[in-house]
Design a protein around this motif. Structure first.
Motif, short mmCIF file in Angstrom:
data_model
loop_
_atom_site.label_atom_id
_atom_site.label_comp_id
_atom_site.label_asym_id
_atom_site.label_seq_id
_atom_site.Cartn_x
_atom_site.Cartn_y
_atom_site.Cartn_z
N LEU A 340 0.91 -1.15 0.13
CA LEU A 340 0.01 -0.07 0.12
C LEU A 340 0.78 1.16 0.14
O LEU A 340 2.00 1.22 0.46
N GLN A 341 0.34 2.21 -0.46
CA GLN A 341 1.08 3.65 -0.52
C GLN A 341 1.08 3.92 0.98
O GLN A 341 0.09 4.22 1.74
N GLY A 342 2.37 4.58 1.25
CA GLY A 342 2.42 4.89 2.62
C GLY A 342 3.04 6.37 2.66
O GLY A 342 3.05 6.95 1.72
N LYS A 343 3.89 6.78 3.93
CA LYS A 343 4.27 7.97 3.69
C LYS A 343 5.80 8.01 2.89
O LYS A 343 6.54 6.79 3.05
N ASP A 381 8.10 4.57 -0.87
CA ASP A 381 6.66 5.14 -1.19
C ASP A 381 5.71 3.98 -0.39
O ASP A 381 4.75 4.53 0.07
N ARG A 382 6.11 2.76 -0.27
CA ARG A 382 5.46 1.70 0.34
C ARG A 382 4.97 1.84 1.90
O ARG A 382 6.12 2.48 2.34
N GLN A 383 3.97 1.69 2.17
CA GLN A 383 3.87 1.92 3.61
C GLN A 383 4.43 0.85 4.41
O GLN A 383 4.37 -0.36 4.24
N ALA A 474 -6.19 5.60 25.15
CA ALA A 474 -7.09 6.83 25.29
C ALA A 474 -6.45 7.70 24.10
O ALA A 474 -7.30 8.31 23.68
N LEU A 475 -5.00 7.67 23.67
CA LEU A 475 -4.83 8.23 22.66
C LEU A 475 -5.53 8.19 21.40
O LEU A 475 -5.63 9.25 20.71
N ILE A 476 -5.95 6.84 21.23
CA ILE A 476 -6.92 6.77 20.04
C ILE A 476 -8.22 6.87 20.27
O ILE A 476 -9.04 7.35 19.24
N GLN A 477 -8.68 6.49 21.29
CA GLN A 477 -10.24 6.18 21.71
C GLN A 477 -10.67 7.75 21.84
O GLN A 477 -11.76 7.83 21.32
N GLU A 478 -10.07 8.46 22.33
CA GLU A 478 -10.74 9.74 22.66
C GLU A 478 -10.52 10.73 21.66
O GLU A 478 -10.06 11.83 22.07
N ASN A 479 -10.91 10.45 20.47
CA ASN A 479 -10.94 11.61 19.50
C ASN A 479 -9.89 12.44 19.37
O ASN A 479 -10.01 13.68 19.21
N VAL A 480 -8.96 11.86 18.95
CA VAL A 480 -7.63 12.52 18.63
C VAL A 480 -7.70 12.79 17.32
O VAL A 480 -7.98 11.89 16.40
N GLN A 481 -7.46 14.19 16.74
CA GLN A 481 -7.48 14.51 15.38
C GLN A 481 -5.87 14.64 15.26
O GLN A 481 -5.58 15.85 15.85
N TRP A 482 -5.33 14.00 14.18
CA TRP A 482 -3.95 14.54 13.98
C TRP A 482 -3.67 15.67 13.10
O TRP A 482 -4.67 15.66 12.17
N ASP A 483 -2.84 16.49 13.17
CA ASP A 483 -2.67 17.22 12.37
C ASP A 483 -1.94 16.73 10.89
O ASP A 483 -2.28 16.56 9.92
N ASN A 484 -1.01 15.62 11.14
CA ASN A 484 -0.12 15.17 10.01
C ASN A 484 0.63 13.95 10.66
O ASN A 484 1.71 14.06 10.72
N LEU A 485 -0.08 12.86 11.11
CA LEU A 485 0.60 11.65 11.49
C LEU A 485 1.43 11.01 10.53
O LEU A 485 0.85 10.45 9.65
N SER A 507 -5.00 7.58 8.83
CA SER A 507 -4.24 8.37 7.76
C SER A 507 -3.06 7.78 7.05
O SER A 507 -2.34 8.21 6.59
N ARG A 508 -3.01 6.35 7.12
CA ARG A 508 -1.97 5.55 6.46
C ARG A 508 -0.57 6.05 7.18
O ARG A 508 0.40 6.43 6.09
N PRO A 509 -0.25 6.27 8.24
CA PRO A 509 1.22 6.28 8.66
C PRO A 509 1.94 5.14 8.53
O PRO A 509 1.18 4.07 8.23
N ASP A 510 3.24 5.21 8.47
CA ASP A 510 4.02 4.11 8.48
C ASP A 510 3.79 3.38 9.88
O ASP A 510 3.63 4.00 10.91
N VAL A 511 4.16 2.21 10.10
CA VAL A 511 3.87 1.63 11.41
C VAL A 511 5.08 0.83 11.82
O VAL A 511 5.42 -0.26 11.05
#
Ligand code: ADP
Ligand code: MG
Length: 786
Positions: A340-343, A381-383, A474-485, A507-511
């Motif tokens: 997949l396309q990643g960052k 390019d690959r995720q 909590a980081l994920i559950q409680e409504n975090v909107q990333w600017d640019n993860l 938002s398809r970050p690398d993991v």
């Protein structure tokens, strides 16, 4: 329940009738299918399955199928093939029919929500807290091991330290108080094969259940005194009560539980789930035959409530095969599309140098190699979906911190997610140390923060005012909107739920996933499939290996004398006591008593206590004050989290070491030796069999997680009743990678065969298989989720 002969008879009659008069097909067939839904449905799932769709068949087809069904029934009647629903094959005399009544509720579909199952008061909440939401989740929540609690007639041939069950009538009872605050209850049972004495230590409330004449069944460990043997009781049940038990008198499963959820509850829930479950099999019968697999209904019954060793091993074989089959199917179906396309990061070499220049040490060769693998993938390019595997303390976090730094330098945000708050705080402290001198803004986001502080942090994350966020779910559950993860690092990934992950990964970050579970390389590739693998196989230099010593109970005083010596030198120590699975009150009692006992033995030491009944905040407090050296010795049940770092702690004492698994012991031992100080691990074993001792000697002899995992595997004999080894891999509950090469091969062969005929699983007959695959993929596929 009708007998086999009666059923065979009832089956044969409509058969002859029908074959003679074709025009009556529908009517008679309806009659047969009625039977299949009624009296035949439960006791003979195979037969039911063989005859499914009967009404739509031609006469010769019916004839053939009925012939096969009759054959199967005849085989059963003759006792050739074990019945799927045989409850047990233990001599009758030792067993009472103790199965509780099935709930009134009717059959449920496999994807029924758990609330539709009658699981008692609060049951729904408990099951959900274990991540069990559908009926299928509960059915596939397998015990992690099994215990043979079939009653023995006597203790004559039982080895010291072995856990056994006896059943009998209480003929006498006696209570002693040898010391203040110590009571010993003794009861003598007449078992029919002789008399057995059982003892209860500090459980005075048991007295009530031990009146003379009571019929009881007791599980405990055998202690020998010369020619006589006693039972140190751990579990008792009355055979007089109306409501029976699933927890004794049979081979019982032991489940992964947590505070407030008892084994009895889980067994009952599993029992009810089995009663309510549909008996269909997602694997068509001809493939089961080809691969020698027992039907699903038999396997599920057998994994939860095996009638005997035979059924248990059939069950394991089937369910293990399925795990690999789904894994292989998923991998084959994904194929090339998985990329997949990643960052795409620049990841400048100067930035790597700057990061390393700021460290108080140099990267090891292994860290450098792994970092190279990560960087290469970040630049493409690959995720990236990469698993970084390395023993505790091998420096995974330092490598991940460098990757996060590179992402930040490229203008992205980074996330580091930990399974618990304690670990999140610790990672936070480490990242601050590594990255703040480099002008990276690191933030913490955990459940324990005030709503205002959380909101504030969320706002700053959304505005891009924080570069790296460390947190728990909590980081994920409680409504975090990333600017640019750009890069997400997940520590000990198996504790994260898919939905939580999915949100973070939208938002398809690398993991990067970090794991300390040792799995041989080739097998890890099969298991994770869609994850690339990097291994840090070298510890940083200058570590003095932890010295480990296994001792018998009798030498406890000396062991704690040694601990005191370390404390006098300004060091700290952990004392861990084993989880008592059957009773969490007892566990708390044991830990409290141990702490009191140590306070008497080591009056100079300042002692703290940590146990599972504390809230997360209380645990955090205790850990924080231990780290501040407010006290010297931390007594704990097994709740000390993997990964907690107190460099001044140099001794780990593990009480009842015989009750722990080797990998658990290895993880616990990893809590010490975090600094440059020589560290020690003392394993104190109560009664243990030769085999157990051999097992514990492995830990004494090695500090290498891979070596330990392999030696542990070799030691396990095939005859042992033992369920699943936790592989640490979320989707393989039964699979045991190091030993399953053959099964994996077969599963792959079948998966290929299935897909070569039907590449998208579209055949109506495969719809159940397909939905099961989709369902399981939710908990497995990484790339799919990303
Ligand atoms: P892991 O995450 O694999 O458990 P950490 O990255 O937390 O390991 O490292 C464990 C400890 O070793 C930390 O205190 C860290 O600062 C230190 N450390 C990491 N890499 C090195 C190295 N190359 N040389 C010396 N110490 C190191
Ligand atoms: Mg770590």
């Amino acid at each position: 329940m009708p007998t086999v002969a009666e059923l065979a008879d009832r089956l044969t009659k409509p058969l002859t009738l029908e074959l003679k008069s074709g025009c009556q097909n529908r009517v008679v067939a309806g009659g047969l299918e009625g039977l299949l839904r009624g009296p035949l449905a439960n006791p003979f799932p195979q037969v039911r399955e063989m005859l499914e769709g009967y009404a739509g068949w031609s006469v010769p087809e019916r004839e053939q199928a009925l012939g096969r069904a009759l054959e199967a029934l005849a085989a059963k009647a003759a006792g050739k093939a074990p019945s799927a629903q045989t409850r047990r094959s233990v001599p009758k005399a030792t067993i009472k029919e103790t199965v509780p009544p099935a709930p009134a509720g009717a059959q449920l579909p496999i994807d029924a929500l758990i609330e539709r199952l009658d699981s008692g008061r609060g049951g729904e909440r408990k099951l959900k807290s274990l991540g069990l939401h559908q009926l299928r989740d509960l059915l596939h929540y397998y015990p992690h091991r099994h215990e043979d609690r079939r009653a023995l007639p006597s203790l004559d041939h039982v080895e010291e330290g072995q856990k056994v069950t006896v059943q009998g009538v209480v003929v006498s009872r006696f209570k002693r108080t040898p010391k203040p605050r110590m009571t010993i209850l003794e009861a003598t049972l007449e078992t029919g094969g002789g008399r057995v004495k059982a003892t209860w230590f500090n459980q005075p409330w048991m007295e009530r259940q031990l009146r003379e004449g009571a019929r009881v069944i007791v599980t405990g460990r055998v202690k020998r005194f010369g020619r006589t043997a006693q039972l140190a009781a751990e579990h008792l049940e009355s055979l007089d009560s109306a409501e029976g038990s699933l927890s004794t008198g049979r081979i019982v499963g032991v489940y992964d539980a947590k505070e407030g959820i008892s084994q009895e509850f889980l067994r009952r829930a599993a029992w009810r789930a089995l009663q309510a479950a549909p008996l269909d099999d997602y694997l068509p019968a001809h493939w089961r035959r080809e691969y020698g697999l027992t039907p699903l209904a038999d396997a599920l019954q057998g994994i939860h409530f095996p009638a005997d060793e035979g059924q248990l091993s059939r069950a394991m074989a089937r369910l293990r095969f399925d795990e690999y089959l789904f894994l292989e199917l998923r991998m084959l179906l994904q194929g090339e599309e998985a990329v997949l396309q990643g960052k795409r990061f620049e990841a400048h070499p100067e930035d790597i140098d700057r990061f390393e220049g700021n460290l108080p040490f140099n990267f090891t060769g292994a860290q450098r190699r792994v970092l190279g693998e990560i960087v290469e993938e970040m630049r493409s390019d690959r995720q990236m979906a990469r698993l970084v595997q390395g023993d505790v303390g091998s420096g995974k976090t330092a490598v991940a911190a460098c990757a996060l730094y590179l992402a930040v330098r490229d203008g992205y945000q980074g996330a580091l997610m930990a399974p618990t708050e304690i670990l999140a705080r610790q990672h936070y402290a480490n990242l601050c140390k590594y990255l703040e001198p480099l002008d990276v803004r690191v933030g913490l986001l955990i459940g324990a923060m005030t709503p205002k502080a959380k909101l504030d942090m969320q706002g700053r994350i959304a505005l891009g005012e924080v570069d790296i966020v460390v947190g728990t779910q909590a980081l994920i559950q409680e409504n975090v909107q990333w600017d640019n993860l750009g890069l997400a690092v997940i520590d000990e990934e198996h504790r994260f739920g898919v939905m939580q992950r999915r949100k973070l990964l939208a938002s398809r970050p690398d993991v990067l996933v970090m794991s300390a579970t040792p799995i041989p390389r080739s097998l890890a590739l099969t298991a994770y499939g869609d994850l690339e693998l990097s291994v840090i196989d070298e510890l940083p230099p200058g570590r003095t290996p932890i010295e480990t010593k296994l001792i018998q109970d009798g030498y406890r005083a000396q062991a704690y004398g040694f601990v005191m010596g370390q404390i006098r030198q300004g060091r700290q120590a952990y004392v861990v006591t084993a989880l008592i699975e059957e009773n969490e009150n007892l566990e708390l009692l044991a830990a409290t008593e141990l702490a009191e006992n140590l306070a008497e033995m080591l009056p100079e030491a300042r002692i703290g206590l940590l146990h599972g009944k504390m809230t997360a905040a209380e645990k955090d407090d205790i850990m924080a004050s231990f780290r501040r050296h407010d006290f010297d010795l931390l007594v704990s049940t097994t709740v000390i989290e993997v990964g907690v770092d107190v460099p001044n702690a140099t001794v780990m004492v593990i009480e009842n070491a015989e009750r722990f698994g080797l990998s658990q012991l290895h993880q616990l031992r990893g809590r010490v030796g975090r600094g440059s100080l020589q560290s020690y691990c003392v394993l104190i074993a109560g009664e243990m069999s030769k085999k157990t001792e051999q097992r514990l000697r492995i830990i004494e002899g090695s500090t290498d997680g891979f070596v330990i995992a392999e030696a542990d595997l070799k030691l396990r004999g095939p005859g042992e009743i033992r369920g699943t080894r936790q592989s640490g891999i979320p989707d393989l509950r039964l699979g045991d990678l190091a030993n399953d090469a053959e099964v994996i091969e077969q599963a792959r062969q079948l998966a290929k065969h299935i897909l070569s005929n039907d590449p998208r699983l579209e055949h109506p007959r495969l719809q159940y298989l397909r939905s099961e695959l989709q369902n399981r993929s939710q908990s497995v596929a990484f790339r799919e989720v990303i």
